[in-house]
Scaffold this motif. Structure first.
Motif, PDB file in Angstrom:
ATOM      1  N   LEU A  38       0.826  -1.196   0.000  1.00  0.00           N
ATOM      2  CA  LEU A  38       0.000   0.000   0.000  1.00  0.00           C
ATOM      3  C   LEU A  38       0.865   1.252   0.000  1.00  0.00           C
ATOM      4  N   LEU A  39       1.913   1.278   0.801  1.00  0.00           N
ATOM      5  CA  LEU A  39       2.809   2.431   0.847  1.00  0.00           C
ATOM      6  C   LEU A  39       3.523   2.629  -0.480  1.00  0.00           C
ATOM      7  N   GLU A  40       3.929   1.543  -1.132  1.00  0.00           N
ATOM      8  CA  GLU A  40       4.594   1.656  -2.428  1.00  0.00           C
ATOM      9  C   GLU A  40       3.658   2.251  -3.465  1.00  0.00           C
ATOM     10  N   LYS A  41       2.382   1.852  -3.455  1.00  0.00           N
ATOM     11  CA  LYS A  41       1.414   2.397  -4.399  1.00  0.00           C
ATOM     12  C   LYS A  41       1.201   3.884  -4.164  1.00  0.00           C
ATOM     13  N   GLU A  42       1.138   4.302  -2.900  1.00  0.00           N
ATOM     14  CA  GLU A  42       0.932   5.707  -2.588  1.00  0.00           C
ATOM     15  C   GLU A  42       2.089   6.562  -3.083  1.00  0.00           C
ATOM     16  N   ASP A  43       3.306   6.041  -3.046  1.00  0.00           N
ATOM     17  CA  ASP A  43       4.477   6.790  -3.492  1.00  0.00           C
ATOM     18  C   ASP A  43       4.436   7.076  -4.988  1.00  0.00           C
ATOM     19  N   GLU A  44       3.747   6.251  -5.766  1.00  0.00           N
ATOM     20  CA  GLU A  44       3.737   6.393  -7.211  1.00  0.00           C
ATOM     21  C   GLU A  44       2.587   7.239  -7.738  1.00  0.00           C
ATOM     22  N   VAL A  45       1.746   7.779  -6.877  1.00  0.00           N
ATOM     23  CA  VAL A  45       0.566   8.485  -7.344  1.00  0.00           C
ATOM     24  C   VAL A  45       0.847   9.984  -7.456  1.00  0.00           C
ATOM     25  N   TYR A  46       0.808  10.451  -8.680  1.00  0.00           N
ATOM     26  CA  TYR A  46       0.909  11.872  -8.988  1.00  0.00           C
ATOM     27  C   TYR A  46      -0.379  12.266  -9.694  1.00  0.00           C
ATOM     28  N   LYS A  47      -0.605  13.574  -9.825  1.00  0.00           N
ATOM     29  CA  LYS A  47      -1.819  14.062 -10.473  1.00  0.00           C
ATOM     30  C   LYS A  47      -1.471  15.109 -11.508  1.00  0.00           C
ATOM     31  N   ILE A  48      -2.205  15.098 -12.620  1.00  0.00           N
ATOM     32  CA  ILE A  48      -2.166  16.218 -13.551  1.00  0.00           C
ATOM     33  C   ILE A  48      -3.358  17.097 -13.206  1.00  0.00           C
ATOM     34  N   VAL A  49      -3.068  18.340 -12.879  1.00  0.00           N
ATOM     35  CA  VAL A  49      -4.114  19.317 -12.585  1.00  0.00           C
ATOM     36  C   VAL A  49      -4.193  20.258 -13.783  1.00  0.00           C
ATOM     37  N   LEU A  50      -5.389  20.389 -14.336  1.00  0.00           N
ATOM     38  CA  LEU A  50      -5.630  21.291 -15.454  1.00  0.00           C
ATOM     39  C   LEU A  50      -6.268  22.561 -14.915  1.00  0.00           C
ATOM     40  N   TRP A  51      -5.742  23.713 -15.324  1.00  0.00           N
ATOM     41  CA  TRP A  51      -6.206  25.014 -14.841  1.00  0.00           C
ATOM     42  C   TRP A  51      -7.029  25.719 -15.906  1.00  0.00           C
ATOM     43  N   ASN A  52      -7.948  26.541 -15.455  1.00  0.00           N
ATOM     44  CA  ASN A  52      -8.773  27.338 -16.354  1.00  0.00           C
ATOM     45  C   ASN A  52      -7.928  28.409 -17.046  1.00  0.00           C
ATOM     46  N   ASP A  53      -8.310  28.741 -18.272  1.00  0.00           N
ATOM     47  CA  ASP A  53      -7.672  29.845 -18.980  1.00  0.00           C
ATOM     48  C   ASP A  53      -8.720  30.536 -19.843  1.00  0.00           C
ATOM     49  N   ASP A  54      -8.348  31.662 -20.413  1.00  0.00           N
ATOM     50  CA  ASP A  54      -9.258  32.416 -21.269  1.00  0.00           C
ATOM     51  C   ASP A  54      -8.926  32.235 -22.740  1.00  0.00           C
ATOM     52  N   VAL A  55      -8.117  31.231 -23.062  1.00  0.00           N
ATOM     53  CA  VAL A  55      -7.630  31.044 -24.426  1.00  0.00           C
ATOM     54  C   VAL A  55      -8.347  29.897 -25.138  1.00  0.00           C
TER      55      VAL A  55
END
Length: 102
Positions: free
Chosen positions: A24-41
């Protein structure tokens, strides 16, 4: 931080399940996220197309994420290991989308 987990199948002889804790700890270490931000383009269609093509979203997932980005300012669009997310992040950036890996 570590909790002791006992095998509840045998109350007379409980055993610690260390292997599951480590996995479980090994799986948690590998979790990253892509966060997409709002824009006006970018248009809604641009963002939806990018999420389908780059992140492998279904049309419904892409539409929901796009709405969240628009109304909330950001949305986690993908989770996983850094090796998988980094190329996706770079492709999103190449389409002038604002994203980050956290």
């Amino acid at each position: 931080m570590f909790s002791t987990v006992y095998n509840i199948k045998d109350y007379e002889n409980p055993q610690r399940e260390y292997d599951e804790d480590v996995a479980l700890l090994e799986k948690e270490d590998e979790v990253y996220k892509i966060v997409l931000w709002n824009d006006d383009v970018n248009t809604f269609d641009d963002v939806i197309d990018a999420l389908v093509e780059i992140c492998g979203h279904t049309l419904e997932q892409a539409e929901q994420c796009t709405m969240l980005v628009h109304y909330k300012g950001k949305c986690t669009v993908k989770t996983g290991s850094l090796e998988i997310l980094k190329p996706m992040h770079e492709k999103l950036l190449s389409r002038s989308l604002t994203s980050e890996i956290v």
